[in-house]
Design an enzyme around this catalytic site. Structure first.
Site, PDB file in Angstrom:
ATOM      1  N   ASP A   1       0.811  -1.226  -0.147  1.00 16.56           N
ATOM      2  CA  ASP A   1      -0.012   0.110  -0.008  1.00 16.56           C
ATOM      3  C   ASP A   1       0.795   1.292  -0.176  1.00 16.56           C
ATOM      4  O   ASP A   1       0.668   2.327   0.705  1.00 16.56           O
ATOM      5  CB  ASP A   1      -0.960   0.010   1.196  1.00 16.56           C
ATOM      6  CG  ASP A   1      -2.162  -0.980   1.056  1.00 16.56           C
ATOM      7  OD1 ASP A   1      -1.858  -1.973   0.375  1.00 16.56           O
ATOM      8  OD2 ASP A   1      -2.713  -1.232   2.147  1.00 16.56           O
TER       9      ASP A   1
ATOM     10  N   ASP B   1      -4.548  -0.955  -1.672  1.00 14.97           N
ATOM     11  CA  ASP B   1      -5.836  -0.807  -1.063  1.00 14.97           C
ATOM     12  C   ASP B   1      -6.835  -0.121  -2.097  1.00 14.97           C
ATOM     13  O   ASP B   1      -6.505   1.018  -2.794  1.00 14.97           O
ATOM     14  CB  ASP B   1      -5.568   0.111  -0.062  1.00 14.97           C
ATOM     15  CG  ASP B   1      -6.647  -0.260   1.392  1.00 14.97           C
ATOM     16  OD1 ASP B   1      -6.966  -1.238   1.535  1.00 14.97           O
ATOM     17  OD2 ASP B   1      -7.235   0.953   1.909  1.00 14.97           O
TER      18      ASP B   1
ATOM     19  N   HIS C   1     -10.738   0.576  -2.708  1.00 14.65           N
ATOM     20  CA  HIS C   1     -12.071   0.491  -2.168  1.00 14.65           C
ATOM     21  C   HIS C   1     -13.271   1.099  -3.153  1.00 14.65           C
ATOM     22  O   HIS C   1     -13.028   2.338  -3.884  1.00 14.65           O
ATOM     23  CB  HIS C   1     -12.292   1.494  -0.924  1.00 14.65           C
ATOM     24  CG  HIS C   1     -11.278   0.586   0.323  1.00 14.65           C
ATOM     25  ND1 HIS C   1     -11.478  -0.538   0.717  1.00 14.65           N
ATOM     26  CD2 HIS C   1     -10.616   1.571   1.070  1.00 14.65           C
ATOM     27  CE1 HIS C   1     -10.563  -0.866   1.610  1.00 14.65           C
ATOM     28  NE2 HIS C   1      -9.916   0.531   1.771  1.00 14.65           N
TER      29      HIS C   1
ATOM     30  N   HIS D   1     -17.539   2.550   0.471  1.00 13.94           N
ATOM     31  CA  HIS D   1     -17.036   1.473   1.391  1.00 13.94           C
ATOM     32  C   HIS D   1     -17.378   1.451   2.863  1.00 13.94           C
ATOM     33  O   HIS D   1     -17.282   2.229   3.560  1.00 13.94           O
ATOM     34  CB  HIS D   1     -15.418   1.114   1.304  1.00 13.94           C
ATOM     35  CG  HIS D   1     -14.801  -0.187   1.679  1.00 13.94           C
ATOM     36  ND1 HIS D   1     -14.315  -0.473   2.824  1.00 13.94           N
ATOM     37  CD2 HIS D   1     -15.091  -1.431   0.944  1.00 13.94           C
ATOM     38  CE1 HIS D   1     -13.884  -1.514   2.791  1.00 13.94           C
ATOM     39  NE2 HIS D   1     -14.493  -2.272   1.572  1.00 13.94           N
TER      40      HIS D   1
ATOM     41  N   HIS E   1     -10.752   6.543   1.636  1.00 13.44           N
ATOM     42  CA  HIS E   1      -9.198   6.569   1.166  1.00 13.44           C
ATOM     43  C   HIS E   1      -9.323   5.625  -0.042  1.00 13.44           C
ATOM     44  O   HIS E   1     -10.064   4.777   0.008  1.00 13.44           O
ATOM     45  CB  HIS E   1      -8.418   6.357   2.079  1.00 13.44           C
ATOM     46  CG  HIS E   1      -8.647   4.862   2.910  1.00 13.44           C
ATOM     47  ND1 HIS E   1      -9.651   4.596   3.652  1.00 13.44           N
ATOM     48  CD2 HIS E   1      -7.945   3.742   2.671  1.00 13.44           C
ATOM     49  CE1 HIS E   1      -9.611   3.456   3.865  1.00 13.44           C
ATOM     50  NE2 HIS E   1      -8.651   2.961   3.299  1.00 13.44           N
TER      51      HIS E   1
ATOM     52  N   LYS F   1      -7.066  -4.932  -2.917  1.00 11.43           N
ATOM     53  CA  LYS F   1      -7.969  -5.651  -1.802  1.00 11.43           C
ATOM     54  C   LYS F   1      -8.774  -4.486  -1.025  1.00 11.43           C
ATOM     55  O   LYS F   1      -8.565  -3.284  -1.411  1.00 11.43           O
ATOM     56  CB  LYS F   1      -6.851  -6.154  -0.428  1.00 11.43           C
ATOM     57  CG  LYS F   1      -5.832  -4.957  -0.240  1.00 11.43           C
ATOM     58  CD  LYS F   1      -4.684  -5.477   0.758  1.00 11.43           C
ATOM     59  CE  LYS F   1      -3.853  -4.237   1.310  1.00 11.43           C
ATOM     60  NZ  LYS F   1      -4.863  -3.212   2.127  1.00 11.43           N
TER      61      LYS F   1
ATOM     62  N   CYS G   1      -2.037  -2.598   7.619  1.00 10.64           N
ATOM     63  CA  CYS G   1      -1.916  -3.560   6.456  1.00 10.64           C
ATOM     64  C   CYS G   1      -0.515  -4.286   6.384  1.00 10.64           C
ATOM     65  O   CYS G   1      -0.568  -5.456   6.111  1.00 10.64           O
ATOM     66  CB  CYS G   1      -2.101  -2.870   5.275  1.00 10.64           C
ATOM     67  SG  CYS G   1      -3.948  -2.188   4.836  1.00 10.64           S
TER      68      CYS G   1
HETATM   69  C1  VGL Z   1      -4.536   0.851   5.765  1.00  7.70           C
HETATM   70  C2  VGL Z   1      -6.362   1.741   6.977  1.00  7.70           C
HETATM   71  C3  VGL Z   1      -7.267   1.445   5.843  1.00  7.70           C
HETATM   72  C4  VGL Z   1      -3.272   0.346   5.302  1.00  7.70           C
HETATM   73  C5  VGL Z   1      -5.708   0.518   4.795  1.00  7.70           C
HETATM   74  O1  VGL Z   1      -2.823   0.279   4.298  1.00  7.70           O
HETATM   75  O2  VGL Z   1      -2.629   0.118   6.651  1.00  7.70           O
HETATM   76  N1  VGL Z   1      -4.885   1.299   7.050  1.00  7.70           N
HETATM   77  N2  VGL Z   1      -6.865   0.834   4.946  1.00  7.70           N
HETATM   78 ZN    ZN Z   2      -8.466   0.862   3.331  1.00  8.72          ZN
END
Ligand code: VGL
Ligand code: ZN
Length: 208
Positions: free
Chosen positions: A12, A50, A52, A56, A85, A110, A155
């Site tokens: 990410d 990430d 979404h 979401h 996000h 994901k 993550c």
């Molecule tokens: C993440 C919060 C929500 C991450 C992703 O990449 O750590 N944290 N979505």
């Molecule tokens: Zn996320």
């Protein structure tokens, strides 16, 4: 240590997790040069993203009366509610421009299903739906994974824990990660990772 059976998983490294982004992680952009350098030493590099849909269920905006960083109960457990996000196709969801890993063979997206989050690159938060990453790595005869990226305590941690559960020798490189650190989440994440046998590593430990 880094041999033909070792993969790098870059978690990410996206605009929304870097300064100026919707869910900015302090210093998130600083890891890009380290990750780029590391990536050149691996035959197998996988990126997670990430990704979404708008609206979401992990977004606070989808839960009237709730604010970002509060928690709510979901069918699969407690969910932290985040600012919107990494919406599919948005600039925030794009990889940070400082990331230069054009050789990466696979991108695992994901959190694509509206009703289930996925911190882990391996299994969604319902803890039953695989992304396919475990199978991908096993088919390629990968035995060890090195995990870097954002955020250490969400993550990266979930991805590393699932890698260890899946039987991979799993290392997390500290300097190539940055954390959100919400209510002690960073200390907790390291404790959970360590308990599963994930190795907390420094760049220097990976040799030259
Ligand atoms: C993440 C919060 C929500 C991450 C992703 O990449 O750590 N944290 N979505
Ligand atoms: Zn996320």
């Amino acid at each position: 240590m880094i041999d033909a059976r070792t993969a790098l998983i870059v978690v990410d490294v996206q605009n929304d997790f870097c300064p100026g982004g919707k869910l900015a992680v302090a210093g998130g952009d600083e890891i890009a040069p380290l990750v780029n350098m590391l990536g050149r030493r691996f035959a197998t590099v996988v990126l997670t993203q990430d990704w979404h849909p708008a609206g979401h269920s992990s977004f606070a905006s989808s839960h009237p009366g709730h604010k970002p960083f509060e928690t709510t109960a979901m069918p699969y457990g407690t969910q932290v509610l985040w600012p919107d996000h990494c919406v599919q196709g948005s600039e925030g969801a794009a990889f940070h421009p400082g990331l230069d890993l054009t050789m990466a063979q696979a991108v695992i997206r994901k959190g694509c299903r509206r009703e289930v989050d996925s911190y882990s690159g391996f299994v969604e938060a319902d803890r039953t739906t695989p992304t396919g990453l475990g199978g991908y790595l096993k088919e390629r005869d990968i035995a060890r994974v090195v995990v870097v990226g954002l955020a250490t305590d969400f993550c990266v941690s979930w991805t590393a824990q699932d890698a260890a559960r899946d039987g991979f020798d799993t290392l997390v490189v500290e300097e190539a990660c940055r954390a959100i650190d919400l209510n002690g989440s960073l200390d907790r994440a390291w404790a959970e990772m360590t308990a599963l046998g994930v190795r907390r590593t420094r760049l220097a430990d990976l040799g030259g």
